[in-house]
Design an enzyme around this catalytic site. Structure first.
Site, PDB file in Angstrom:
ATOM      1  N   ASN A  79       0.830  -1.204   0.000  1.00 45.37           N
ATOM      2  CA  ASN A  79       0.000   0.000   0.000  1.00 45.37           C
ATOM      3  C   ASN A  79       0.857   1.243   0.000  1.00 45.37           C
ATOM      4  O   ASN A  79       1.972   1.260   0.508  1.00 45.37           O
ATOM      5  CB  ASN A  79      -0.969   0.011   1.192  1.00 45.37           C
ATOM      6  CG  ASN A  79      -0.386   0.682   2.404  1.00 45.37           C
ATOM      7  OD1 ASN A  79      -0.422   1.912   2.533  1.00 45.37           O
ATOM      8  ND2 ASN A  79       0.182  -0.107   3.305  1.00 45.37           N
ATOM      9  N   GLY A  82      -0.328   7.148   1.356  1.00 42.41           N
ATOM     10  CA  GLY A  82       0.269   8.488   1.476  1.00 42.41           C
ATOM     11  C   GLY A  82      -0.357   9.322   2.571  1.00 42.41           C
ATOM     12  O   GLY A  82      -0.367  10.550   2.505  1.00 42.41           O
ATOM     13  N   CYS A 141       7.214   8.116   8.788  1.00 47.96           N
ATOM     14  CA  CYS A 141       6.804   9.220   7.917  1.00 47.96           C
ATOM     15  C   CYS A 141       8.055   9.949   7.456  1.00 47.96           C
ATOM     16  O   CYS A 141       9.026  10.062   8.220  1.00 47.96           O
ATOM     17  CB  CYS A 141       5.952  10.230   8.678  1.00 47.96           C
ATOM     18  SG  CYS A 141       4.670   9.486   9.651  1.00 47.96           S
ATOM     19  N   LYS A 175       5.012   3.662  17.431  1.00 49.44           N
ATOM     20  CA  LYS A 175       4.922   2.580  16.443  1.00 49.44           C
ATOM     21  C   LYS A 175       6.198   2.544  15.618  1.00 49.44           C
ATOM     22  O   LYS A 175       6.518   3.480  14.878  1.00 49.44           O
ATOM     23  CB  LYS A 175       3.715   2.796  15.547  1.00 49.44           C
ATOM     24  CG  LYS A 175       3.585   1.703  14.507  1.00 49.44           C
ATOM     25  CD  LYS A 175       2.175   1.470  14.150  1.00 49.44           C
ATOM     26  CE  LYS A 175       2.020   0.429  13.083  1.00 49.44           C
ATOM     27  NZ  LYS A 175       0.757   0.589  12.399  1.00 49.44           N
ATOM     28  N   ASN A 202       5.407  -1.405  11.903  1.00 46.46           N
ATOM     29  CA  ASN A 202       4.776  -0.816  10.720  1.00 46.46           C
ATOM     30  C   ASN A 202       5.174  -1.656   9.493  1.00 46.46           C
ATOM     31  O   ASN A 202       5.828  -2.687   9.629  1.00 46.46           O
ATOM     32  CB  ASN A 202       5.205   0.648  10.568  1.00 46.46           C
ATOM     33  CG  ASN A 202       4.087   1.495   9.995  1.00 46.46           C
ATOM     34  OD1 ASN A 202       3.466   1.100   9.002  1.00 46.46           O
ATOM     35  ND2 ASN A 202       3.815   2.630  10.588  1.00 46.46           N
ATOM     36  N   THR A 203       4.822  -1.213   8.312  1.00 40.19           N
ATOM     37  CA  THR A 203       5.089  -2.019   7.105  1.00 40.19           C
ATOM     38  C   THR A 203       6.577  -2.006   6.722  1.00 40.19           C
ATOM     39  O   THR A 203       7.322  -1.092   7.070  1.00 40.19           O
ATOM     40  CB  THR A 203       4.280  -1.463   5.915  1.00 40.19           C
ATOM     41  OG1 THR A 203       4.539  -0.067   5.808  1.00 40.19           O
ATOM     42  CG2 THR A 203       2.805  -1.691   6.093  1.00 40.19           C
ATOM     43  N   GLY A 227       0.832  -7.931   5.853  1.00 39.70           N
ATOM     44  CA  GLY A 227       0.165  -9.222   5.702  1.00 39.70           C
ATOM     45  C   GLY A 227       1.061 -10.392   6.086  1.00 39.70           C
ATOM     46  O   GLY A 227       2.100 -10.194   6.734  1.00 39.70           O
ATOM     47  N   GLY A 276      -4.412  -5.952  10.965  1.00 41.22           N
ATOM     48  CA  GLY A 276      -4.456  -4.978   9.870  1.00 41.22           C
ATOM     49  C   GLY A 276      -4.957  -5.563   8.573  1.00 41.22           C
ATOM     50  O   GLY A 276      -6.165  -5.657   8.319  1.00 41.22           O
ATOM     51  N   THR A 277      -4.031  -6.020   7.737  1.00 39.71           N
ATOM     52  CA  THR A 277      -4.345  -6.500   6.388  1.00 39.71           C
ATOM     53  C   THR A 277      -5.462  -7.549   6.375  1.00 39.71           C
ATOM     54  O   THR A 277      -6.273  -7.577   5.441  1.00 39.71           O
ATOM     55  CB  THR A 277      -3.056  -7.063   5.747  1.00 39.71           C
ATOM     56  OG1 THR A 277      -2.104  -5.999   5.696  1.00 39.71           O
ATOM     57  CG2 THR A 277      -3.284  -7.602   4.355  1.00 39.71           C
TER      58      THR A 277
HETATM   59  C1  LIG Z   1      -3.769   0.126   3.618  1.00 40.18           C
HETATM   60  C2  LIG Z   1      -2.912   0.304   4.827  1.00 40.18           C
HETATM   61  C3  LIG Z   1      -2.829   1.570   5.420  1.00 40.18           C
HETATM   62  C4  LIG Z   1      -2.029   1.758   6.550  1.00 40.18           C
HETATM   63  N1  LIG Z   1      -1.979   2.988   7.134  1.00 40.18           N
HETATM   64  C5  LIG Z   1      -1.268   3.159   8.284  1.00 40.18           C
HETATM   65  C6  LIG Z   1      -1.302   4.393   8.970  1.00 40.18           C
HETATM   66  O1  LIG Z   1      -1.989   5.353   8.594  1.00 40.18           O
HETATM   67  N2  LIG Z   1      -0.551   4.503  10.091  1.00 40.18           N
HETATM   68  C7  LIG Z   1       0.202   3.475  10.594  1.00 40.18           C
HETATM   69  O2  LIG Z   1       0.858   3.638  11.633  1.00 40.18           O
HETATM   70  N3  LIG Z   1       0.226   2.273   9.962  1.00 40.18           N
HETATM   71  C8  LIG Z   1      -0.497   2.104   8.843  1.00 40.18           C
HETATM   72  N4  LIG Z   1      -0.505   0.883   8.226  1.00 40.18           N
HETATM   73  C9  LIG Z   1       0.297  -0.228   8.794  1.00 40.18           C
HETATM   74  C10 LIG Z   1      -0.557  -1.150   9.679  1.00 40.18           C
HETATM   75  O3  LIG Z   1      -1.113  -0.463  10.768  1.00 40.18           O
HETATM   76  C11 LIG Z   1       0.290  -2.334  10.197  1.00 40.18           C
HETATM   77  O4  LIG Z   1       1.332  -1.849  10.988  1.00 40.18           O
HETATM   78  C12 LIG Z   1       0.887  -3.164   9.072  1.00 40.18           C
HETATM   79  O5  LIG Z   1       0.000  -3.264   7.985  1.00 40.18           O
HETATM   80  C13 LIG Z   1       1.256  -4.554   9.535  1.00 40.18           C
HETATM   81  O6  LIG Z   1       0.139  -5.262  10.030  1.00 40.18           O
HETATM   82  P1  LIG Z   1      -0.737  -6.281   9.112  1.00 40.18           P
HETATM   83  O7  LIG Z   1       0.227  -7.196   8.470  1.00 40.18           O
HETATM   84  O8  LIG Z   1      -1.676  -6.925  10.073  1.00 40.18           O
HETATM   85  O9  LIG Z   1      -1.434  -5.412   8.124  1.00 40.18           O
HETATM   86  C14 LIG Z   1      -1.295   0.667   7.092  1.00 40.18           C
HETATM   87  C15 LIG Z   1      -1.397  -0.594   6.489  1.00 40.18           C
HETATM   88  C16 LIG Z   1      -2.191  -0.792   5.368  1.00 40.18           C
HETATM   89  C17 LIG Z   1      -2.289  -2.171   4.777  1.00 40.18           C
END
Ligand SMILES: Cc1cc2nc3c(=O)[nH]c(=O)nc-3n(C[C@H](O)[C@H](O)[C@H](O)COP(=O)(O)O)c2cc1C
Length: 314
Positions: A79, A82, A141, A175, A202-203, A227, A276-277
């Site tokens: 993703n 932004g 960020c 985070k 985070n990602t 994911g 999340g995902t």
């Molecule tokens: C579409 C999308 C938008 C995200 N937006 C944010 C965000 O605004 N702030 C943040 O700290 N993490 C954001 N993340 C990261 C998630 O909160 C999480 O840390 C990351 O996806 C790993 O967890 P998961 O594998 O369960 O998705 C976003 C993830 C996705 C997939």
């Protein structure tokens, strides 16, 4: 160590303590994957969870990146939204009241391009309603004052951001970014500057290529990978931070879609987890994880989820 047993236990204590914040259970939404307030409310009431974590908000409104903003990847999702958002003031007027009505515990995630942006966000939140139980500081960020290097990739910049938000009158959770080789050093800097808890992770920075277009799959080029493929990275981050800071509450996030994944994260050292995902596959994923945690505890005769925190460390 934990044997399967068909016996049912009357009740399981799922309470989770994240510093001064008490949650009725250890399951939360992950920032950015459940909207700002009521987006998933036709699927479940967020009050059933430990807490609802908002998409990251800044003090200003922001348009975000060009489409496509999400794309599939192998065993993962990419993703690059932004950090689009309406700004904190708008959110507090229009979205927060809807969330308060649900009676959920609310964690607000904040972001900025400059240290000063985080400070402004903290100032706005200082007078926010008591239902906001913690502030999650997203340091993944671009820091426009340092060649757009991510705040979370530097111990100094992370320290500056955490200091900047100290007057938010709420517990501060930081985070962390997994895209670093010195996670424990950066985490240490967050803790020594006032973080009450760490959210890991985070990602990962990633990219997809479309052979059809001979170009990248996301509008912005690179993006964040999340994911199932992220799960091992998140587990290791939690494990290493628990070794380094056994008294600091950790929240594990990355690739969790089942109760057993949550239990693994808790055994690695997490006090709570975020989903999340998985919510993009099943909008009720948080509840699936919560139900399966309960079932796992019943089957394994675990009375208190807290008993499992860090047991993988021997
Ligand atoms: C579409 C999308 C938008 C995200 N937006 C944010 C965000 O605004 N702030 C943040 O700290 N993490 C954001 N993340 C990261 C998630 O909160 C999480 O840390 C990351 O996806 C790993 O967890 P998961 O594998 O369960 O998705 C976003 C993830 C996705 C997939």
């Amino acid at each position: 160590m934990f044997k399967n047993s068909p016996k049912r236990q009357p009740s399981i204590d799922l309470f989770s303590q994240i510093g001064s914040v008490q949650l009725q259970n250890p399951v939360m939404t992950a920032s950015g994957t459940a909207g700002y307030s009521s987006e998933l409310s036709s699927y479940f009431n967020p009050a059933q969870l430990g807490a609802f974590v908002t998409k990251s908000l800044s003090w200003f409104a922001h348009l975000g990146n060009q489409a496509p903003r999400v794309a599939p990847a192998r065993g993962a999702m990419l993703n690059s939204v932004g950090l689009q958002g309406p700004g904190l003031q708008y959110w507090m007027e229009k979205e927060l009241p809807k969330l308060i009505k649900t009676k959920s515990k609310i964690v607000v995630s904040i972001w900025g391009f400059k240290v000063q942006d985080y400070l402004k966000a903290a100032e706005i939140l200082a007078d926010a309603p008591k239902e906001i139980v913690a502030i999650e500081v997203n340091v993944s960020c671009p820091n426009v004052e340092d060649r757009r290097k991510m705040f979370g990739h530097s111990a100094t910049a992370t320290a500056e951001v955490v200091q900047a938000v100290k007057d938010c009158k709420r517990p501060i959770w930081v985070k962390m970014s997994p895209n670093v080789t010195n996670l424990v050093d950066i985490a240490s800097s967050a803790i020594s500057n006032g973080a009450q808890a760490l959210v890991l992770v985070n990602t990962l920075m990633g990219m997809g290529i479309s052979t059809q277009n001979a170009s990248y799959t996301l509008g912005a080029g690179g993006g964040g990978l999340s994911g199932p493929a992220l799960n091992g990275v998140a587990l290791r981050s939690v494990y290493e931070c628990y070794e380094a800071f056994p008294d600091i509450p950790l929240v594990g996030v990355g690739g969790i879609s089942r109760g057993s994944h949550a239990i693994e994260m808790i055994m690695a050292g997490a006090s709570a987890i975020q989903v999340g995902t998985a919510s993009f596959v099943n909008p009720r994923a948080c509840l699936v994880v919560l139900d399966e945690i309960r079932q796992w505890c019943e089957q394994n005769q675990v009375k208190k989820i807290k008993e499992l925190i860090g047991v993988a460390h021997g």
